[in-house]
Design an enzyme around this catalytic site. Structure first.
Site, PDB file in Angstrom:
ATOM      1  N   THR A   1      70.350  45.083  26.958  1.00 15.62           N
ATOM      2  CA  THR A   1      70.067  45.710  28.245  1.00 15.62           C
ATOM      3  C   THR A   1      70.838  45.013  29.357  1.00 15.62           C
ATOM      4  OG1 THR A   1      67.872  46.484  27.592  1.00 15.62           O
ATOM      5  CG2 THR A   1      68.257  46.170  29.938  1.00 15.62           C
TER       6      THR A   1
ATOM      7  N   ARG B   1      61.634  44.780  44.314  1.00 14.74           N
ATOM      8  CA  ARG B   1      62.342  45.276  45.490  1.00 14.74           C
ATOM      9  C   ARG B   1      61.587  46.350  46.274  1.00 14.74           C
ATOM     10  NH1 ARG B   1      65.899  45.030  41.439  1.00 14.74           N
ATOM     11  NH2 ARG B   1      66.042  47.281  41.101  1.00 14.74           N
TER      12      ARG B   1
ATOM     13  N   CYS C   1      33.519  27.236  39.295  1.00 20.50           N
ATOM     14  CA  CYS C   1      33.945  26.059  38.534  1.00 20.50           C
ATOM     15  C   CYS C   1      33.034  24.880  38.825  1.00 20.50           C
ATOM     16  CB  CYS C   1      35.396  25.705  38.867  1.00 20.50           C
ATOM     17  SG  CYS C   1      35.670  25.211  40.584  1.00 20.50           S
TER      18      CYS C   1
ATOM     19  N   ARG D   1      55.989  44.655  38.018  1.00 19.96           N
ATOM     20  CA  ARG D   1      56.767  43.412  38.109  1.00 19.96           C
ATOM     21  C   ARG D   1      56.094  42.424  39.059  1.00 19.96           C
ATOM     22  NH1 ARG D   1      63.192  45.190  38.639  1.00 19.96           N
ATOM     23  NH2 ARG D   1      63.347  46.269  36.614  1.00 19.96           N
TER      24      ARG D   1
ATOM     25  N   GLU E   1      34.696  31.158  46.515  1.00 21.11           N
ATOM     26  CA  GLU E   1      33.379  30.736  46.969  1.00 21.11           C
ATOM     27  C   GLU E   1      33.474  29.844  48.208  1.00 21.11           C
ATOM     28  OE1 GLU E   1      33.259  30.998  42.392  1.00 21.11           O
ATOM     29  OE2 GLU E   1      34.689  30.433  43.961  1.00 21.11           O
TER      30      GLU E   1
ATOM     31  N   HIS F   1      39.009  28.019  46.492  1.00 22.90           N
ATOM     32  CA  HIS F   1      38.596  29.173  45.705  1.00 22.90           C
ATOM     33  C   HIS F   1      37.788  30.138  46.570  1.00 22.90           C
ATOM     34  CE1 HIS F   1      38.965  26.817  41.637  1.00 22.90           C
ATOM     35  NE2 HIS F   1      40.105  26.940  42.282  1.00 22.90           N
TER      36      HIS F   1
END
Length: 329
Positions: free
Chosen positions: A200, A211, A79, A188, A56, A54
């Site tokens: 669609t 892309r 955490c 995206r 930290e 993480h």
């Protein structure tokens, strides 16, 4: 209470560091950390890909022994539990950090204040809420997914200034500019999954990949039956309730879902109140009549009092197009 300017500056740096790993950490949060030594030097760290250290831990490693007596700034509460990696709180305590400044508390049920409690129990001074609004905005998709169990849903729409998405014959490429389309590919890349309708897929046979920018391809979700030879494969074909879909996606770690479907799919998510953010690109063109295709299919609000109202969070020009971002009130 006004935050100390130095605290704001260092947290601002942590926010910038977090932004650099936005597309790497999901389903974990994109977190930035800055360790400021007693003599004023600073060391940065950002959360790695799942299973990697993480923020930290990276910042403490960069600081080394100079972390003794330092102040640590982190955008999200450290955490205190064992997950894929050991608890960050124990590393902070072992390093001899004197003070920790936290942007916001982590709503994850494994954390949710436990990290802050552990640090205070160890005698470390902890301040919470510095630049909290900015951190909240940066981590909103993650926060939504952790609190609701469902992904943060962005509905992307593109239309003419008079609110039409296609000509009466169905032609729509391209209403918006290449610059606007690049922005869509950024969305995206920031999203873990993308959703369109089977209509669609049949009409445009899209790939739904990333892309024009750097980033991984999202999970592709199609509402309805997918032709066997469609370029969208491999994909998740879904025929059930949209709420159940969001529960399913949240359960498999999808933090952000981008909906790019046509008027029917857009209307379905909108009417069921499932959209967390609307990103609308308006092109400088006019169809000039009521026979072109609208943003949403079906019956709309019967009266002005029934019209959906949100609030605009940002506007900007993307090429020749106007981007309007709205969220529910």
């Amino acid at each position: 209470m006004t935050a100390d300017p130095n605290d704001l500056a260092h947290m601002g740096r942590a926010i910038d560091v977090a932004a650099s790993v936005r597309r790497l950490t999901s389903p974990n949060p994109w977190v930035g950390c800055v360790v400021v030594t007693a003599d004023g030097d600073s060391f940065d760290g950002a959360t790695g890909a799942p299973g990697e250290p993480h923020a930290e831990i990276h910042a403490l490693a960069a600081a080394g022994e100079r972390a003794q007596g330092a102040t640590l700034y982190t955008t999200l509460e450290p955490c205190a539990h064992h997950g894929r990696t050991p608890p960050c709180t124990e590393a902070i305590i072992s390093a001899g950090v004197a003070r920790v400044v936290v942007g916001i508390i982590d709503p994850d049920r494994n954390v949710a204040g436990r990290g802050i409690d552990r640090l205070r129990q160890a005698g470390i001074a902890v301040d919470v809420g510095v630049a909290g609004a900015d951190v909240h905005a940066q981590l909103l998709p993650y926060l939504t997914q952790r609190r609701t169990g469902r992904p943060f849903v962005i509905l992307k729409l593109a239309a003419s200034i008079d609110g039409r998405t296609a000509a009466p014959d169905g032609s729509s490429r391209w209403i918006t500019s290449q610059t606007a389309r690049n922005v869509v590919h950024e969305l995206r890349a920031d999203s873990d999954a993308i959703c369109v309708g089977a209509g669609t897929v049949r009409a445009d046979d899209p790939e739904l990949t990333v892309r024009h920018v750097d980033g991984a391809d999202p999970l592709r979700v199609v509402l309805g039956t997918v032709p066997a030879d469609a370029r969208v494969h491999p994909c998740l074909a879904w025929s059930g309730d949209l709420g159940d879909l969001l529960d399913h996606l949240g359960g498999r770690g999808v933090v952000q879902l981008l909906v790019e479907g046509g008027a029917t799919v857009a209307a379905s998510f909108h009417r069921e109140g499932l959209v967390d953010r609307y990103v609308i690109h308006l092109a400088p063109c006019l169809f000039g009549g009521d026979d072109a295709r609208p943003l949403f299919a079906g019956t709309g609000a019967a009266t002005i009092d029934d019209a959906w109202r949100g609030h605009v969070t940002s506007t900007r020009m993307v090429g020749d197009d106007l981007e309007i971002v709205m969220e529910p009130t």
